[in-house]
Design a protein around this motif. Structure first.
Motif, PDB file in Angstrom:
ATOM      1  N   PHE A  46       0.810 -16.015 -18.389  1.00  0.00           N
ATOM      2  CA  PHE A  46       0.874 -15.529 -17.014  1.00  0.00           C
ATOM      3  C   PHE A  46       1.675 -16.498 -16.150  1.00  0.00           C
ATOM      4  O   PHE A  46       1.785 -17.676 -16.462  1.00  0.00           O
ATOM      5  CB  PHE A  46      -0.539 -15.354 -16.433  1.00  0.00           C
ATOM      6  N   GLU A  47       2.201 -15.952 -15.061  1.00  0.00           N
ATOM      7  CA  GLU A  47       3.035 -16.756 -14.173  1.00  0.00           C
ATOM      8  C   GLU A  47       2.660 -16.480 -12.730  1.00  0.00           C
ATOM      9  O   GLU A  47       2.376 -15.334 -12.353  1.00  0.00           O
ATOM     10  CB  GLU A  47       4.510 -16.416 -14.405  1.00  0.00           C
ATOM     11  N   LEU A  48       2.650 -17.538 -11.913  1.00  0.00           N
ATOM     12  CA  LEU A  48       2.392 -17.386 -10.491  1.00  0.00           C
ATOM     13  C   LEU A  48       3.606 -16.743  -9.826  1.00  0.00           C
ATOM     14  O   LEU A  48       4.728 -17.226  -9.957  1.00  0.00           O
ATOM     15  CB  LEU A  48       2.114 -18.750  -9.857  1.00  0.00           C
ATOM     16  N   ILE A  49       3.390 -15.634  -9.126  1.00  0.00           N
ATOM     17  CA  ILE A  49       4.469 -14.991  -8.371  1.00  0.00           C
ATOM     18  C   ILE A  49       4.576 -15.596  -6.983  1.00  0.00           C
ATOM     19  O   ILE A  49       5.645 -15.992  -6.535  1.00  0.00           O
ATOM     20  CB  ILE A  49       4.238 -13.475  -8.266  1.00  0.00           C
ATOM     21  N   CYS A  50       3.450 -15.676  -6.281  1.00  0.00           N
ATOM     22  CA  CYS A  50       3.498 -16.196  -4.919  1.00  0.00           C
ATOM     23  C   CYS A  50       2.083 -16.433  -4.414  1.00  0.00           C
ATOM     24  O   CYS A  50       1.102 -15.983  -5.006  1.00  0.00           O
ATOM     25  CB  CYS A  50       4.205 -15.201  -3.987  1.00  0.00           C
ATOM     26  N   GLU A  51       1.994 -17.178  -3.316  1.00  0.00           N
ATOM     27  CA  GLU A  51       0.782 -17.176  -2.516  1.00  0.00           C
ATOM     28  C   GLU A  51       0.968 -16.070  -1.490  1.00  0.00           C
ATOM     29  O   GLU A  51       1.910 -16.088  -0.701  1.00  0.00           O
ATOM     30  CB  GLU A  51       0.556 -18.517  -1.817  1.00  0.00           C
ATOM     31  N   ARG A  52       0.092 -15.127  -1.507  1.00  0.00           N
ATOM     32  CA  ARG A  52       0.274 -13.899  -0.740  1.00  0.00           C
ATOM     33  C   ARG A  52       0.267 -14.162   0.765  1.00  0.00           C
ATOM     34  O   ARG A  52      -0.509 -14.985   1.264  1.00  0.00           O
ATOM     35  CB  ARG A  52      -0.846 -12.938  -1.106  1.00  0.00           C
ATOM     36  N   THR A  53       1.109 -13.404   1.487  1.00  0.00           N
ATOM     37  CA  THR A  53       1.178 -13.536   2.944  1.00  0.00           C
ATOM     38  C   THR A  53       0.736 -12.276   3.682  1.00  0.00           C
ATOM     39  O   THR A  53       0.502 -12.326   4.887  1.00  0.00           O
ATOM     40  CB  THR A  53       2.611 -13.889   3.393  1.00  0.00           C
ATOM     41  N   GLY A  54       0.656 -11.145   2.983  1.00  0.00           N
ATOM     42  CA  GLY A  54       0.238  -9.900   3.619  1.00  0.00           C
ATOM     43  C   GLY A  54      -0.753  -9.155   2.765  1.00  0.00           C
ATOM     44  O   GLY A  54      -0.596  -9.077   1.546  1.00  0.00           O
ATOM     45  N   ALA A  55      -1.806  -8.603   3.384  1.00  0.00           N
ATOM     46  CA  ALA A  55      -2.828  -7.823   2.681  1.00  0.00           C
ATOM     47  C   ALA A  55      -3.031  -6.499   3.400  1.00  0.00           C
ATOM     48  O   ALA A  55      -2.957  -6.426   4.638  1.00  0.00           O
ATOM     49  CB  ALA A  55      -4.136  -8.595   2.621  1.00  0.00           C
ATOM     50  N   HIS A  56      -3.313  -5.431   2.656  1.00  0.00           N
ATOM     51  CA  HIS A  56      -3.439  -4.103   3.237  1.00  0.00           C
ATOM     52  C   HIS A  56      -4.669  -3.980   4.144  1.00  0.00           C
ATOM     53  O   HIS A  56      -5.707  -4.605   3.893  1.00  0.00           O
ATOM     54  CB  HIS A  56      -3.535  -3.047   2.130  1.00  0.00           C
ATOM     55  N   ILE A  57      -4.530  -3.146   5.172  1.00  0.00           N
ATOM     56  CA  ILE A  57      -5.642  -2.806   6.049  1.00  0.00           C
ATOM     57  C   ILE A  57      -5.692  -1.285   6.182  1.00  0.00           C
ATOM     58  O   ILE A  57      -4.686  -0.603   5.970  1.00  0.00           O
ATOM     59  CB  ILE A  57      -5.510  -3.469   7.440  1.00  0.00           C
ATOM     60  N   PRO A  58      -6.867  -0.719   6.534  1.00  0.00           N
ATOM     61  CA  PRO A  58      -7.038   0.749   6.470  1.00  0.00           C
ATOM     62  C   PRO A  58      -6.562   1.510   7.707  1.00  0.00           C
ATOM     63  O   PRO A  58      -7.111   2.554   8.048  1.00  0.00           O
ATOM     64  CB  PRO A  58      -8.553   0.899   6.287  1.00  0.00           C
ATOM     65  N   VAL A  59      -5.541   1.014   8.369  1.00  0.00           N
ATOM     66  CA  VAL A  59      -4.950   1.733   9.504  1.00  0.00           C
ATOM     67  C   VAL A  59      -3.446   1.770   9.334  1.00  0.00           C
ATOM     68  O   VAL A  59      -2.862   0.937   8.621  1.00  0.00           O
ATOM     69  CB  VAL A  59      -5.318   1.075  10.856  1.00  0.00           C
ATOM     70  N   GLY A  60      -2.804   2.729   9.980  1.00  0.00           N
ATOM     71  CA  GLY A  60      -1.360   2.852   9.896  1.00  0.00           C
ATOM     72  C   GLY A  60      -0.787   3.337  11.217  1.00  0.00           C
ATOM     73  O   GLY A  60      -1.519   3.625  12.169  1.00  0.00           O
ATOM     74  N   ASP A  61       0.529   3.422  11.279  1.00  0.00           N
ATOM     75  CA  ASP A  61       1.235   3.849  12.477  1.00  0.00           C
ATOM     76  C   ASP A  61       2.040   5.109  12.193  1.00  0.00           C
ATOM     77  O   ASP A  61       2.559   5.290  11.085  1.00  0.00           O
ATOM     78  CB  ASP A  61       2.195   2.759  12.960  1.00  0.00           C
ATOM     79  N   ILE A 114       9.358  12.278  11.770  1.00  0.00           N
ATOM     80  CA  ILE A 114       8.121  11.512  11.638  1.00  0.00           C
ATOM     81  C   ILE A 114       8.440  10.241  10.855  1.00  0.00           C
ATOM     82  O   ILE A 114       9.039  10.308   9.784  1.00  0.00           O
ATOM     83  CB  ILE A 114       7.019  12.286  10.883  1.00  0.00           C
ATOM     84  N   ILE A 115       8.035   9.099  11.398  1.00  0.00           N
ATOM     85  CA  ILE A 115       8.174   7.826  10.701  1.00  0.00           C
ATOM     86  C   ILE A 115       6.781   7.234  10.597  1.00  0.00           C
ATOM     87  O   ILE A 115       6.120   7.005  11.620  1.00  0.00           O
ATOM     88  CB  ILE A 115       9.118   6.873  11.455  1.00  0.00           C
ATOM     89  N   LEU A 116       6.316   7.018   9.381  1.00  0.00           N
ATOM     90  CA  LEU A 116       4.967   6.503   9.195  1.00  0.00           C
ATOM     91  C   LEU A 116       4.915   5.523   8.035  1.00  0.00           C
ATOM     92  O   LEU A 116       5.804   5.507   7.178  1.00  0.00           O
ATOM     93  CB  LEU A 116       3.972   7.634   8.966  1.00  0.00           C
ATOM     94  N   ASN A 117       3.883   4.709   8.026  1.00  0.00           N
ATOM     95  CA  ASN A 117       3.759   3.692   6.988  1.00  0.00           C
ATOM     96  C   ASN A 117       2.580   3.906   6.054  1.00  0.00           C
ATOM     97  O   ASN A 117       2.355   3.088   5.161  1.00  0.00           O
ATOM     98  CB  ASN A 117       3.691   2.283   7.607  1.00  0.00           C
ATOM     99  N   GLY A 118       1.809   4.966   6.224  1.00  0.00           N
ATOM    100  CA  GLY A 118       0.704   5.215   5.294  1.00  0.00           C
ATOM    101  C   GLY A 118      -0.469   4.270   5.510  1.00  0.00           C
ATOM    102  O   GLY A 118      -1.603   4.672   5.689  1.00  0.00           O
ATOM    103  N   LEU A 119      -0.179   2.994   5.475  1.00  0.00           N
ATOM    104  CA  LEU A 119      -1.120   1.931   5.831  1.00  0.00           C
ATOM    105  C   LEU A 119      -0.282   0.696   6.116  1.00  0.00           C
ATOM    106  O   LEU A 119       0.878   0.617   5.727  1.00  0.00           O
ATOM    107  CB  LEU A 119      -2.138   1.655   4.722  1.00  0.00           C
ATOM    108  N   LYS A 120      -0.828  -0.263   6.819  1.00  0.00           N
ATOM    109  CA  LYS A 120      -0.066  -1.474   7.119  1.00  0.00           C
ATOM    110  C   LYS A 120      -0.806  -2.705   6.608  1.00  0.00           C
ATOM    111  O   LYS A 120      -1.820  -2.589   5.906  1.00  0.00           O
ATOM    112  CB  LYS A 120       0.253  -1.569   8.605  1.00  0.00           C
ATOM    113  N   GLN A 121      -0.309  -3.873   6.961  1.00  0.00           N
ATOM    114  CA  GLN A 121      -0.841  -5.119   6.430  1.00  0.00           C
ATOM    115  C   GLN A 121      -1.259  -6.064   7.554  1.00  0.00           C
ATOM    116  O   GLN A 121      -0.816  -5.932   8.691  1.00  0.00           O
ATOM    117  CB  GLN A 121       0.210  -5.814   5.557  1.00  0.00           C
ATOM    118  N   LYS A 122      -2.107  -7.013   7.199  1.00  0.00           N
ATOM    119  CA  LYS A 122      -2.438  -8.129   8.078  1.00  0.00           C
ATOM    120  C   LYS A 122      -1.906  -9.406   7.452  1.00  0.00           C
ATOM    121  O   LYS A 122      -1.740  -9.493   6.231  1.00  0.00           O
ATOM    122  CB  LYS A 122      -3.947  -8.234   8.289  1.00  0.00           C
TER     123      LYS A 122
END
Length: 406
Positions: free
Chosen positions: A354-369, A238-246
């Motif tokens: 505080f320090e800026l790490i990044c401008e985010r490119t991926g955010a979690h969504i409530p579905v997975g594979d 089984i290979i799964l990601n729990g949840l994925k990103q957009k």
């Protein structure tokens, strides 16, 4: 990738809000325990001591089977019955590896997980020496030789960065995992790979492939190839990601982190209070003594009221107990260079703490594979239902050796 030809289904979760359940450290607890987050009530990374639910490897062991578990997120070892190897993730600070000597391998990743923006060279050296101690016996040399060749090739191509190192550490972990699988031949084994998720958060560009993301995909393909080569014919996978990103690149989601967790919080409060334990990105636990409920309440109120001069609330604060607080930086917009933080009578320049790490490119969504082979899994299920599917397989296959590899 070979697993893309496996059977496939999707998972879902009822959690919809990031930092309040729609997070990997919550969703993987779902998968491991067979409970939704509403049932298990674990919402914070590193919150392993409150987890007393039987996890899938513990249930498998009830049938007399042995297991190897490597790097699983936000999970305690639980009942050690059947345990050959347990390696916690670096952010589960209260968990110890088994066998004990694996803690030498864990020490450097665990230190860097807590101090990757501001680290102490002496501490890095001490933890590096523990790593060398782990690899001193000749039995470990084949793994470190293979890893070193890949690392030198990678550094020559891409240079060094914290992201390159964490990507390579996943490769090292996979090599160790394979070595222990060969040694113990467990009935159940699981490995957790984390580097791709971090790269999605920071380097998932629209258009051209970022060099860090390209490296991550190359190493991930290499890892999967090594894992598949070491599967036996009768193993289910089984290979799964729990949840994925957009992809949210360019949408103005900024990620900040305390440069030094203790200095940031103590400076805002104007005093040194509690024991501060940094989590993965910009959150931390603050623990007080058993007789310091009053101090904990005061700190909770002051940090809850802290804000930028534009009125933005600085922290999300939560009481996990009367003497245990959770705080998380609550700022996601671009902060001006001259911005000031107010906390009671104290004020500080935001970028001093505080320090800026990044401008985010991926955010979690409530579905997975889920990709699977050698096991039956129904279409479109909740991610916590993977637990019962796995356990059902082992109950049916009780007379033969089979391994679920996730």
């Amino acid at each position: 990738l070979k697993f893309l030809n496996f059977e496939h289904t999707t998972t879902r979760t009822e959690d919809l809000v990031e930092h309040q359940g729609l997070d990997p450290w919550v969703q993987w607890v779902n998968v491991h325990t067979g409970m939704s987050s509403a049932e298990h009530q674990i919402k914070r990374l590193g919150d392993t001591k409150r987890q007393n639910m039987p996890q899938i490897w513990e249930k498998v062991a009830e049938g007399g089977k042995r297991w190897v578990v490597w790097g699983v997120m936000n999970a305690p070892v639980g009942n050690k019955n059947g345990c050959e190897v347990f390696m916690p993730d670096p952010w589960s600070f209260e968990e110890q590896a088994h066998p004990e000597n694996l803690n030498h391998l864990l020490a450097l990743p665990r230190y860097m997980a807590r101090n990757y923006i501001e680290s102490n060279k002496l501490d890095i050296f001490k933890n590096f020496m523990r790593l060398l101690r782990f690899y001193a016996p000749p039995t470990h040399w084949p793994v470190i030789s293979k890893f070193s060749l890949r690392a030198f090739k990678t550094f020559a191509q891409t240079g060094t960065s914290i992201h390159t190192l964490t990507t390579l550490l996943d490769y090292l972990g996979a090599l160790e995992f394979i070595k222990y699988r060969k040694r113990y031949e467990p009935h159940y084994s699981v490995i957790f790979l984390n580097h791709i998720a971090h790269l999605q958060h920071q380097f998932w560009q629209n258009g051209e492939l970022h060099p860090e993301m390209k490296l991550g995909l190359v190493i991930n393909d290499l890892i999967m190839g090594e894992l598949f080569k070491n599967l036996q014919e009768n193993e289910a996978v089984i290979i799964l990601n729990g949840l994925k990103q957009k992809n949210v690149a360019g949408q103005g989601y900024y990620v900040y982190r305390q440069i030094n967790p203790e200095i940031a919080i103590w400076s805002l409060l104007g005093e040194q209070v509690g024991e501060i334990e940094q989590c993965m990105t910009n959150d931390a636990h603050i623990r007080f003594g058993c007789n310091e409920q009053g101090k904990a309440n005061s700190v909770f109120q002051r940090l809850s009221d802290a804000k930028l001069m534009d009125g933005s609330k600085l922290f999300f604060c939560e009481k996990l107990s009367e003497t245990h607080l959770f705080v998380q930086l609550n700022i996601e917009h671009k902060v001006d260079e001259d911005a000031v933080v107010l906390c009671g009578n104290n004020s500080h320049r935001f970028y001093d703490l505080f320090e800026l790490i990044c401008e985010r490119t991926g955010a979690h969504i409530p579905v997975g594979d889920v990709f699977f082979d050698g096991i039956s899994i129904p279409d479109n299920l909740y991610n916590h239902e993977i637990y019962s599917q796995t356990l059902g397989y082992f109950n049916k296959e009780s007379t033969s050796r089979s391994t679920i590899h996730a």
